[in-house]
Design a protein around this motif. Structure first.
Motif, PDB file in Angstrom:
ATOM      1  N   ILE A 153     -43.179 -52.876  32.355  1.00 41.06           N
ATOM      2  CA  ILE A 153     -43.130 -53.765  31.370  1.00 41.06           C
ATOM      3  C   ILE A 153     -42.837 -55.235  31.759  1.00 41.06           C
ATOM      4  CG2 ILE A 153     -42.419 -52.093  29.599  1.00 41.06           C
ATOM      5  CD1 ILE A 153     -39.762 -52.790  29.720  1.00 41.06           C
ATOM      6  N   PHE A 182     -38.889 -61.349  26.360  1.00 39.46           N
ATOM      7  CA  PHE A 182     -38.993 -60.178  27.149  1.00 39.46           C
ATOM      8  C   PHE A 182     -37.701 -59.220  26.663  1.00 39.46           C
ATOM      9  CE2 PHE A 182     -37.441 -57.711  31.007  1.00 39.46           C
ATOM     10  CZ  PHE A 182     -38.501 -56.631  30.775  1.00 39.46           C
ATOM     11  N   ARG A 216     -37.767 -58.262  23.145  1.00 43.05           N
ATOM     12  CA  ARG A 216     -38.517 -57.153  22.938  1.00 43.05           C
ATOM     13  C   ARG A 216     -38.004 -55.703  23.570  1.00 43.05           C
ATOM     14  NH1 ARG A 216     -44.528 -60.035  22.902  1.00 43.05           N
ATOM     15  NH2 ARG A 216     -44.213 -61.311  21.481  1.00 43.05           N
ATOM     16  N   ARG A 217     -37.492 -55.935  24.601  1.00 44.85           N
ATOM     17  CA  ARG A 217     -36.874 -54.566  25.140  1.00 44.85           C
ATOM     18  C   ARG A 217     -35.549 -53.979  24.306  1.00 44.85           C
ATOM     19  NH1 ARG A 217     -34.407 -55.442  30.929  1.00 44.85           N
ATOM     20  NH2 ARG A 217     -33.021 -56.558  29.828  1.00 44.85           N
ATOM     21  N   ASN A 232     -37.054 -53.431  34.515  1.00 46.27           N
ATOM     22  CA  ASN A 232     -38.379 -53.982  34.234  1.00 46.27           C
ATOM     23  C   ASN A 232     -39.333 -52.752  34.200  1.00 46.27           C
ATOM     24  OD1 ASN A 232     -38.021 -56.600  34.515  1.00 46.27           O
ATOM     25  ND2 ASN A 232     -38.556 -56.946  36.588  1.00 46.27           N
ATOM     26  N   MET A 267     -43.941 -54.363  23.524  1.00 43.29           N
ATOM     27  CA  MET A 267     -43.972 -55.443  24.363  1.00 43.29           C
ATOM     28  C   MET A 267     -44.805 -56.420  24.047  1.00 43.29           C
ATOM     29  SD  MET A 267     -41.522 -54.712  26.160  1.00 43.29           S
ATOM     30  CE  MET A 267     -41.544 -56.158  26.898  1.00 43.29           C
ATOM     31  N   ASN A 268     -46.122 -55.859  23.251  1.00 37.52           N
ATOM     32  CA  ASN A 268     -47.130 -56.827  22.343  1.00 37.52           C
ATOM     33  C   ASN A 268     -46.822 -57.271  21.302  1.00 37.52           C
ATOM     34  OD1 ASN A 268     -48.848 -57.086  24.732  1.00 37.52           O
ATOM     35  ND2 ASN A 268     -49.588 -54.982  24.594  1.00 37.52           N
TER      36      ASN A 268
END
Length: 416
Positions: free
Chosen positions: A152, A162, A165-166, A193, A215-216
């Motif tokens: 990801i 990032f 969202r994670r 990651n 992640m989108n």
């Protein structure tokens, strides 16, 4: 005449006679044969166990896989490596831990009988390198377990977005991740990651879709709600053969742009009068060059003039900078004549006033100190006189003793 030419001639004769040409249906099952062993009662998704009796002979070639691990996993792997060795040795797989290069290697031996176990061992060392505990990673050696490592790190470029969202995938106190594990029957670990997943193939597919959508910028709660509805529908036998689309929620992404408030163009103060005529046209660059005569210069002369202008500008800038630096070294202006005498007298008077004020403060301090000591002495004297008058008995006996002394002296004189 070949068969193809005969067929074409027959079709042409039929068309001339006004009849439609016969359409021959293709037989797709021409080369298929009956399979008496393939019956409907066979479960094709069942995973059968593979034992040593199925492959009693050793492999002719050696297969090996290696993977790197981060520095922070070195201490844990060194502690757990005896358990890894025992788990792989039961399946005839040899393993090696290289702490210098930071790598783990697995390879087949003469005792290996399962051809697929080397891939399971490869997945084991991959999971260990991605911070999966050994107790959980060892389950990958079972036949009904599979693994997937989802990358990801390259989906979102912005680092803050990032991380946000994670964290959305994990949820508050890990609640979102726990719900995903319960609905998909998979083990999910978010580390750096990558996202490491263990479970059956169906669950791995669901988890991969949830992670990539998260992640989108698609929240996992939508997928969780859909999976919960599917679980309830699967319990109803009447809906087993029906389409579930009418029961599932349909979420659409609405990208509504907020309107920004328009800045008011009205300004305080009197309004400017608009000119009746347009402003005069400004001369072009070529016109200015024609007026100054620069337009008719040769390229070399233009370059020389530009270089001279640049040198002059640099010289002016250097001079201004040097003048700014020299300001710190300029001596201040000194007073002379009457001004100097007045300044000296004012300074002397200020010093005398300061000295008198200090002397006055010192005398006042000594006076206060003396008065304080005097009051202390008076208190001590008053306390001493009161203590002497308290015992009257010893004071009355002292005069008697003193009156008897002269009598003794008179008696001595009369004897002599």
């Amino acid at each position: 005449m070949s068969d193809t030419e005969l067929d074409q001639k027959r079709a042409q004769d039929a068309m001339e006679a006004g009849q439609e040409a016969p359409v021959e249906k293709k037989n797709h099952k021409k080369y298929r044969r009956d399979k008496p062993w393939d019956t409907d009662d066979i479960d094709k998704w069942k995973i059968t166990s593979f034992s040593r009796e199925d492959n009693p002979h050793p492999f002719t070639e050696e297969s090996s896989f290696a993977t790197l691990f981060p520095k922070y996993r070195e201490a844990y792997l060194r502690e757990m490596w005896p358990g890894v060795t025992r788990a792989l040795d039961a399946h005839g797989i040899a393993c090696e831990l290289d702490l210098i290069e930071g790598s783990m290697t697995v390879r087949t031996t003469r005792k290996t009988f399962d051809p697929y176990i080397i891939l399971k061992a490869r997945d084991l060392i991959k999971l260990l390198s991605r911070s999966v505990p050994f107790e959980q990673a060892a389950k990958i050696l079972e036949d009904d377990q599979a693994s997937d490592i989802i990358k990801i790190g390259n989906i979102v470029r912005n680092k803050e977005r990032f991380v946000k969202r994670r964290q959305r995938l994990i949820g508050p106190n890990g609640n979102t991740l726990k719900a995903i594990e319960l609905l998909t029957n998979c083990y999910v670990l978010v580390q750096g990651n990558t996202v490491s997943v263990m479970g059956d193939h169906k669950g791995l597919k669901l988890v991969r879709r949830i992670v990539l959508d998260c992640m989108n910028n698609v929240h996992p709660i939508y997928h969780i709600k859909e999976l919960m509805i599917k679980r309830e529908l699967a319990r109803d036998p009447t809906l087993k053969e029906q389409n579930w689309d009418r029961f599932l929620p349909k979420f659409r992404k609405h990208n509504v742009q907020t309107k920004k408030p328009k800045a008011s163009k009205k300004k305080d103060g009197p309004k400017k009068e608009r000119a009746l005529f347009a402003p005069p046209q400004q001369p072009r660059k070529v016109d200015l060059q024609l007026e100054s005569g620069e337009f008719f210069l040769k390229p070399a002369e233009k370059a020389a003039r530009a270089a001279q202008a640049k040198a002059d500008a640099e010289a002016d800038k250097r001079k201004a900078k040097n003048d700014e630096r020299a300001k710190d070294f300029v001596a201040p202006a000194e007073a002379t004549g009457d001004d100097a005498r007045k300044e000296l007298k004012r300074k002397r008077d200020d010093d005398e006033r300061a000295a008198k004020a200090d002397e006055k403060n010192r005398i006042a301090e000594l006076k206060n100190k003396f008065l304080a000591n005097k009051s202390d002495l008076k208190a001590i004297a008053a306390g001493g006189s009161g203590s002497a008058a308290a015992p009257p008995a010893p004071a009355a006996a002292e005069p008697k003793a003193s009156s008897s002394e002269p009598k003794k002296k008179k008696a001595r004189k009369s004897k002599s």
